[in-house]
Write a protein that holds these residues in place. Structure first.
Motif, short mmCIF file in Angstrom:
data_model
loop_
_atom_site.label_atom_id
_atom_site.label_comp_id
_atom_site.label_asym_id
_atom_site.label_seq_id
_atom_site.Cartn_x
_atom_site.Cartn_y
_atom_site.Cartn_z
N GLN A 187 51.65 30.85 49.37
CA GLN A 187 50.75 31.31 50.42
C GLN A 187 49.37 31.27 49.80
N ASP A 188 48.39 31.09 50.64
CA ASP A 188 47.06 30.96 50.05
C ASP A 188 46.45 32.33 49.76
N ASN A 189 46.98 33.00 48.76
CA ASN A 189 46.46 34.33 48.47
C ASN A 189 45.74 34.38 47.13
N MET A 190 45.27 33.22 46.67
CA MET A 190 44.58 33.18 45.38
C MET A 190 43.35 34.06 45.38
N MET A 191 42.66 34.10 46.49
CA MET A 191 41.46 34.92 46.54
C MET A 191 41.84 36.38 46.31
N LYS A 192 42.92 36.79 46.96
CA LYS A 192 43.36 38.18 46.78
C LYS A 192 43.73 38.45 45.33
N LEU A 193 44.52 37.54 44.75
CA LEU A 193 44.92 37.73 43.36
C LEU A 193 43.70 37.84 42.46
N ALA A 194 42.71 36.97 42.75
CA ALA A 194 41.51 36.96 41.92
C ALA A 194 40.74 38.26 42.09
N LEU A 195 40.67 38.73 43.33
CA LEU A 195 39.93 39.97 43.56
C LEU A 195 40.63 41.15 42.88
N VAL A 196 41.94 41.13 42.90
CA VAL A 196 42.68 42.18 42.21
C VAL A 196 42.35 42.14 40.72
N ALA A 197 42.36 40.91 40.16
CA ALA A 197 42.05 40.77 38.73
C ALA A 197 40.63 41.26 38.45
N LYS A 198 39.76 41.06 39.42
CA LYS A 198 38.36 41.47 39.23
C LYS A 198 38.19 42.96 39.47
N GLY A 199 39.18 43.56 40.11
CA GLY A 199 39.10 44.99 40.38
C GLY A 199 38.30 45.32 41.63
N VAL A 200 38.25 44.36 42.56
CA VAL A 200 37.53 44.58 43.81
C VAL A 200 38.55 44.57 44.93
N SER A 201 38.43 45.46 45.87
CA SER A 201 39.35 45.33 46.99
C SER A 201 38.59 44.85 48.21
N ALA A 202 39.06 43.75 48.75
CA ALA A 202 38.36 43.09 49.85
C ALA A 202 38.39 43.97 51.08
N GLY A 203 37.38 43.83 51.87
CA GLY A 203 37.33 44.55 53.14
C GLY A 203 36.92 46.00 52.96
N GLU A 204 36.49 46.35 51.75
CA GLU A 204 36.24 47.76 51.46
C GLU A 204 34.95 48.28 52.08
N TYR A 205 33.96 47.42 52.20
CA TYR A 205 32.66 47.93 52.63
C TYR A 205 32.66 48.34 54.10
N SER A 206 31.99 49.46 54.37
CA SER A 206 31.79 49.84 55.75
C SER A 206 30.43 50.48 55.88
N SER A 207 29.73 50.15 56.94
CA SER A 207 28.43 50.79 57.13
C SER A 207 28.60 52.02 58.02
N LYS A 208 29.84 52.29 58.43
CA LYS A 208 30.11 53.50 59.21
C LYS A 208 29.96 54.71 58.32
N LEU A 209 29.61 55.83 58.93
CA LEU A 209 29.40 57.02 58.11
C LEU A 209 30.71 57.61 57.60
N ASN A 210 31.68 57.74 58.50
CA ASN A 210 32.98 58.30 58.10
C ASN A 210 32.87 59.53 57.21
N ILE A 211 32.20 60.53 57.72
CA ILE A 211 32.05 61.75 56.92
C ILE A 211 33.06 62.79 57.38
N LEU A 212 33.86 63.23 56.44
CA LEU A 212 34.89 64.21 56.78
C LEU A 212 34.39 65.61 56.45
N LEU A 213 34.24 66.44 57.47
CA LEU A 213 33.73 67.79 57.24
C LEU A 213 34.80 68.81 57.59
N ASP A 214 34.77 69.89 56.84
CA ASP A 214 35.63 71.02 57.17
C ASP A 214 34.83 71.93 58.10
N PRO A 215 35.39 72.32 59.26
CA PRO A 215 34.61 73.07 60.24
C PRO A 215 33.97 74.34 59.66
N ASP A 216 34.64 74.95 58.71
CA ASP A 216 34.13 76.21 58.19
C ASP A 216 33.21 76.07 56.99
#
Ligand SMILES: Nc1ncnc2c1ncn2[C@@H]1O[C@H](COP(=O)(O)OP(=O)(O)OP(=O)(O)O)[C@@H](O)[C@H]1O
Ligand SMILES: [Mg+2]
Lengths: 518, 247
Positions: A187-216
């Motif tokens: 399967q053409d997953n060489m990019m994934k294998l290479a990213l794993v070797a590099k220690g990067v996980s693809a698709g990780e970036y998000s410009s969303k805030l995604n802030i988890l707050l505890d109400p209290d």
């Protein structure tokens, strides 16, 4: 050719020499050259190709460079680009289907190399009795090399059969005999294998805030968490903003500044006054530097659309406008970059980061600092919501552009507050609320853009001596006016949708009753 | 897609050697290249180690009843494909005459390949016929290998005269000298002082060289078996000079 080649994994315990000798039982196999090739995988900063399930890769083989765009999973070829260099932007490509396709995936974002591989290739050929090559075989050893001085890491070996045009029968025979060896398909997953070797996980970036707050949570702690996340997004987009090719970096950077300012101003009485003031001033200054760059970026993107109805002569005449705008943009960008590169800027950001990261409480905490964040959030949002309604209800067909402008700002504040505090409310409620806001905000945003764009063109006309250009610009202003008129006429309906009784009850439930019933 | 025809009325002047070497060099640039062996003798096919045979026959191919793509063969070189010769090409004129627009025929046949190939090289048989007229119509460039002798120059004049009369096509005519033998005075004189009726003459010329003859035994372009040789270098210079004319 590439689209019907077939690749297999050569398992670690399978010797390459045995593989060749077992082929030699049935075919006349010649060893050809051993070469070292390179492969570079490209994607945008926010992994748009990856998320689209495709891979854009550059193959460097000897002096030849080829660029392929393929479907991720099966590695099925989408397009072999007749290019020798990956473009930074889709807009650099000649007009045509490929540009369109790529644009629909990456939009205005910049392609950058994300990971590089080295491939040691042993080429083999099956020849007929004229010594003519009828099938090609490649044994590829994939390596990831972090840097010149560090050892390469083996990612696996592959066997690829490549047909030669016009020798389909030979290909089938070779393929059948390889299938008998029961090698697993690659399967053409060489990019994934290479990213794993590099220690990067693809698709990780998000410009969303995604802030988890505890109400209290105490409000101060919550606000610092929000601001820290905003600072993180700014930092992620700083390098790209400085390069300035991909306009989205600056856009995200700038939105984070605006949100930061909004948080500092709207979430009142939480941080010590001197801190709020100091950083509000700092970010206000930064924001002002981004304004002209972003306005021109948006305008230049839109200009293509504005021109479309004009005819080619007028389009030609607009060249001076384009040049003027590019120049203005370059100047504005330069000022902005100078600031980002200054020692003062770095110092301010560092201090801001330290402040937000410290859990130390100030000696004289502000009045709201210790309140539970959910209470403050309910209050603030409801207050702004009321204010938005008040302003919105006052708008009539005769209202001035300025009033709509103010209304737009109020709705922005409301939207940002919701984003900061969204984790305090049920997801469906938040979704309904944002959906209700979207139509109206789009309408107000468009009004604003049209205003800004007309002002840009007018500014150009004032200092332009080229009669043809002025004439064409006036045409654009006219068409902007028409559009403005149309968009303005749609405002009432958009607003009515938002301010419906249904929505109102929903929002009451969300900001008044939800936490009260806890 | 640019179509380059290698043409001369005269036989044995190095057309096929030129076609094979240039198409190989073009493919080395990374350009997708097709070499069409139009000569029933099949010398170009032979150099590529490919049988000079079209499945279904040359007639059907010319009539458009066979998909060209189906009969194209990959050579031993990555970006170079060959459309083999077929013995029946000796009746090419007859095949063409039986089609509606004989002049436009080759052009039409090549049309669908435009997406796939950057260059098509036509290795033409030595003659002047309906087939060559169809070549003139299709070609962007008519490359005319010319031996620097008075007789050959006369032939070149004849070709130009004929093209003028026919007034077909848009081909740029580019002559260049081949089989130049420095020991022969006449060769030296003509190469140093080319006649004025050859304003488009290319500067590069191909010397008389044994490596070119040896292509027959190696069945490969010169650059493959004699990469450092003078002949290999000259074909490269010729291609370098020609390449910008194709843009
Ligand atoms: N530059 C050269 N030096 C020495 N020999 C050459 C040179 N060019 C071609 N030859 C030899 O001359 C003969 C004719 O060459 P080639 O087949 O290329 O000519 P042609 O014009 O295609 O001939 P035809 O008209 O028969 O198709 C061949 O044996 C070839 O090896
Ligand atoms: Mg020949």
């Amino acid at each position: 050719m590439l689209h019907n080649q077939h690749s297999f994994v050569i398992p670690e315990n399978q010797g390459v020499i045995e593989l060749v000798s077992s082929l030699r039982k049935n075919f006349s196999v010649r060893l050809l050259a051993e070469t070292v090739n390179k492969r570079v995988f490209y994607d945008t900063f926010d992994w748009r190709l990856y998320k689209n399930g495709s891979v854009l890769e550059q193959h460097n083989e000897g002096s030849s460079r080829k660029i392929y765009w393929r479907e991720g999973r099966q590695g099925k070829l989408k397009i072999q680009l007749g290019l020798s260099k990956v473009p930074y932007l889709a807009s650099e490509l000649p007009a045509g289907e490929f540009r369109q396709q790529l644009h629909s995936v990456i939009s205005v974002r910049e392609l950058t190399p994300r990971v590089r591989l080295k491939i040691k290739r042993q080429s083999l050929a099956v020849v007929d009795n004229n010594e003519k090559i009828v099938v090609r075989l490649y044994i590829d050893k994939y390596l990831y090399q972090p840097s010149k001085t560090r050892a390469a890491r083996a990612l696996g070996n592959r066997l690829t059969i490549v047909p030669v045009k016009g020798y389909a029968d030979d290909y089938s025979r070779v393929e059948a005999s390889i299938l008998e060896m029961k090698l697993p398909p690659a399967q053409d997953n060489m990019m994934k294998l290479a990213l794993v070797a590099k220690g990067v996980s693809a698709g990780e970036y998000s410009s969303k805030l995604n802030i988890l707050l505890d109400p209290d949570m105490p409000a101060e702690q919550a606000l610092k968490k929000i601001l820290l996340r905003l600072l993180e997004i700014m930092k992620q987009n700083t390098a790209g903003s400085i390069t300035g090719r991909d306009i989205e970096f600056m856009h995200h950077y700038r939105v984070s500044i605006r949100k930061t300012r909004s948080a500092l101003k709207q979430v009142k009485g939480v941080l010590p006054q001197d801190i709020s003031e100091k950083y509000n001033n700092f970010f206000s200054m930064l924001g002002k530097l981004t304004n002209p760059v972003r306005d021109l970026d948006v305008f230049l993107v839109q200009l293509e659309n504005y021109q479309q109805d004009l005819g080619s002569a007028a389009q030609q005449a607009l060249q001076p406008l384009c040049e003027h705008l590019m120049q203005s943009r370059a100047e504005a960008q330069k000022k902005f970059v100078e600031e980002l590169k200054s020692a003062e800027y770095r110092e301010n950001i560092k201090q801001w980061c330290n402040y937000l990261g410290s859990s130390e409480k100030s000696d004289t905490p502000a009045e709201n600092a210790d309140r539970a964040v959910y209470k403050l959030a309910d209050e603030l949002i409801w207050e702004i919501y009321q204010q938005a309604l008040e302003q919105g209800n006052a708008i009539t067909a005769d209202s001035k552009a300025k009033e709509l402008h103010e209304l737009r700002k109020t709705f922005k504040k409301l939207r940002y507050l919701i984003e900061f505090f969204r984790s305090l409310y049920p997801t469906t409620m938040v979704r309904e609320f944002t959906q209700a806001l979207t139509g109206l905000q789009d309408n107000l945003g468009e009004l604003n853009d049209l205003d800004v764009h007309a002002a840009i063109v007018r500014g150009f006309i004032k200092q332009c001596t080229d009669e043809k250009a002025v004439k064409a610009c006036k045409k654009i202003i006219k068409s902007l006016k028409n559009q403005l008129h149309k968009t303005r006429s749609e405002f009432a309906a958009c607003y009515a949708d938002f301010a419906s009784a249904d929505n109102h009850n929903r929002f009451r439930e969300m900001f008044i009753d939800y936490h009260a019933s806890r | 897609m640019k179509i380059i025809a290698i043409y001369n009325i005269k036989g044995g002047v190095g057309k096929t050697a030129t076609a094979v070497n240039l198409s190989y060099l073009a493919s080395l640039d990374g350009a997708n290249t097709l070499l069409w062996d139009l000569d029933p003798q099949g010398a170009a096919s032979y150099y590529c180690r490919i049988k000079p045979k079209i499945k279904g026959g040359g007639k059907k191919l010319v009539e458009g009843k066979i998909d060209i793509d189906e009969v194209v063969k990959g050579t031993d070189y990555e970006n170079l494909d060959l459309l083999p010769a077929d013995f029946s090409y000796r009746n090419m004129d007859m095949f063409l005459q039986s089609t509606k627009q004989p002049l436009n025929r080759l052009n039409k046949l090549l049309g669908p390949l435009a997406e796939e190939y950057d260059y098509v090289f036509l290795d033409c048989p030595p003659s002047i016929s309906a087939a060559s007229e169809s070549v003139f119509t299709a070609a962007d460039i008519l490359l005319v290998p010319t031996i620097p002798t008075t007789l050959s120059l006369r032939t070149y004049k004849q070709i130009m005269h004929f093209l003028k009369q026919q007034n077909t096509g848009h081909a740029k005519v580019l002559p260049f000298f081949v089989m130049v033998d420095g020991r022969k005075k006449m060769h030296r004189l003509i190469v140093q002082h080319p006649p004025s009726f050859m304003p488009t003459l290319l500067k590069s010329y191909i010397p008389y060289a044994s490596e070119v003859e040896r292509m027959g035994t190696h069945r490969a372009p010169v650059a493959i078996f004699a990469p450092g040789s003078k002949a290999a270098g000259r074909y490269q210079s010729l291609w370098n000079e020609l390449r910008p004319q194709l843009w």
